[in-house]
Design a protein around this motif. Sequence first.
Motif, short mmCIF file in Angstrom:
data_model
loop_
_atom_site.label_atom_id
_atom_site.label_comp_id
_atom_site.label_asym_id
_atom_site.label_seq_id
_atom_site.Cartn_x
_atom_site.Cartn_y
_atom_site.Cartn_z
N HIS A 1 34.30 34.61 48.19
CA HIS A 1 34.79 36.02 48.22
C HIS A 1 36.19 35.96 47.76
O HIS A 1 37.05 36.46 48.49
CB HIS A 1 34.23 36.63 49.50
CG HIS A 1 34.32 38.28 49.07
ND1 HIS A 1 34.61 39.14 50.17
CD2 HIS A 1 34.55 39.12 47.97
CE1 HIS A 1 34.75 40.48 49.43
NE2 HIS A 1 34.55 40.38 48.23
N HIS A 2 36.47 35.15 47.09
CA HIS A 2 38.13 34.82 46.36
C HIS A 2 39.04 34.69 47.67
O HIS A 2 40.23 35.02 47.51
CB HIS A 2 38.42 35.99 45.87
CG HIS A 2 37.29 36.78 44.95
ND1 HIS A 2 37.18 36.33 43.55
CD2 HIS A 2 36.32 37.58 45.16
CE1 HIS A 2 36.14 37.13 43.03
NE2 HIS A 2 35.59 37.83 43.94
N HIS B 1 26.02 36.86 41.74
CA HIS B 1 25.38 38.27 42.13
C HIS B 1 25.90 39.23 41.23
O HIS B 1 26.48 39.03 40.20
CB HIS B 1 26.10 38.46 43.81
CG HIS B 1 27.47 38.66 43.81
ND1 HIS B 1 28.26 37.63 43.57
CD2 HIS B 1 28.23 39.59 44.32
CE1 HIS B 1 29.69 37.91 43.76
NE2 HIS B 1 29.69 39.20 44.04
N ASP C 1 33.03 42.23 39.03
CA ASP C 1 33.94 41.16 38.75
C ASP C 1 33.19 39.59 38.63
O ASP C 1 33.91 38.57 38.28
CB ASP C 1 34.88 40.89 39.85
CG ASP C 1 34.33 40.85 41.31
OD1 ASP C 1 33.35 41.21 41.65
OD2 ASP C 1 34.86 40.25 41.91
N HIS C 2 31.71 39.71 38.65
CA HIS C 2 30.99 38.32 38.14
C HIS C 2 30.11 38.81 37.25
O HIS C 2 29.72 37.76 36.58
CB HIS C 2 30.22 37.94 39.68
CG HIS C 2 31.18 37.70 40.64
ND1 HIS C 2 31.53 36.46 40.98
CD2 HIS C 2 31.81 38.75 41.29
CE1 HIS C 2 32.28 36.52 42.00
NE2 HIS C 2 32.58 37.76 42.58
N ASP D 1 30.33 35.33 46.68
CA ASP D 1 31.32 36.23 47.45
C ASP D 1 30.73 36.23 48.66
O ASP D 1 30.80 37.14 49.63
CB ASP D 1 31.14 37.35 46.85
CG ASP D 1 32.45 37.40 45.92
OD1 ASP D 1 32.86 36.51 45.52
OD2 ASP D 1 32.71 38.62 44.99
ZN LIG Z 1 33.80 38.76 43.70
#
Ligand SMILES: [Zn+2]
Length: 398
Positions: free
Chosen positions: A284-285, A115, A119-120, A256
């Motif tokens: 989502h971590h 997505h 952070d991706h 995520d």
């Molecule tokens: Zn993320």
Amino acid sequence: MLYSLVSLTACAKTGGETAGADDKEYLPAWQEGFLDIHQISTGRGNAALVIMPDGTNLIIDCGDAATSGATEHNEVLPVLPNASKHAAGWVQYYFRKFAPASVNSSTVDYALITHYDGDHIGSEWEPDAVTLPNYGFKLNGITELGYYMQIDRLINRSDVSDSRMPANYRRYIEEYRDERGLATEVLRPGENNQIRMLHSPDTYPGFGIRNVVGSRTVWTGTGDATETLPATTDENANSCGILVSYGPFDWLSCGDIPGTNPATDTETAVAKAVGECDVVVACHHGYKDSMNREFCKSTDPQLYVVPVREYWHPCVEAVANMCDETIHSGVPQIYCAGLLASTRATMEEAGFGKYFMKDGHVVIRVTDGGKKFQVFVLDDRSDDYGIVYSSGVFDSRD
Ligand SMILES: [Zn+2]
């Protein structure tokens, strides 16, 4: 099931001259027939490298986000192993180290972007983003990796006409489509041959990658059929996810996707389709809006891998489900790709410390046609990637 411990001395020293101290052990080189799945710890967001049994490679995400949006406990990891390169530079370095030179260690066969969050994929607004003369886009995250390395096929959750696709990323795609022949595709949920082995697929008929979810369309678990969940503008809920299978072994990674708010819950439908897995990458971590009880119970993995860049990765609320032995067949283990000491302390205070194994780059090595696998944790504070932990051998579940 974990049935035997393998001594570290079984691991060959492959670090070469730059390996450092003699007592370090290094990951034995990939061999034909191995499925290696690396969750890379850059400190800046998600990046994974999959080496398929015939050596075809797949990168999943290449994030670069320097700050936390949290109002308290907003600590983030530093760039790992050090600030001499950006996250994308370290992903390239890691790729060259572990992608098999005998097959292809110079170009990315597939890059899957789950997505469009920074952070991706990185962002043009990051302080580290690089502006180059004559380039219409800034380098950060996946656009920086694409500048360093040829990416043959780039797979997204939507095409360039989607207004949710960040403008900088769209400019990268459009420029490199013309200049470097970058091929882009939209992930087609339900299909199991969009991402496939390119060299000797007939040798490994037990290997395959199923597209499980993307932009709210979810595989049902039957044939290639899908169902569509109600639309939402929540970017996380539109993440792509895949199921990598090799014989009895199953590994699930779904970006995520959240699971606690009925309006955006994507996990429950995914879990219903996929069922039991051996390894699950925490959605989502492992944030508090993810890893719902039904998802953990249905996927029932032997171990979880958590991509980490900040204090809230993972959260106690999610970990409570991930560690709940009453909904798992065995005692689950948690391997974090990077972890803040403060987060580990929080988990210990909450009584979950015993489930958390060593943190670093988390490598799942699947062998014997998918029947067995082992976990190696590699040092994410040094660029020689010494092994800091190697698990016993797991039997994959049928
Ligand atoms: Zn993320």
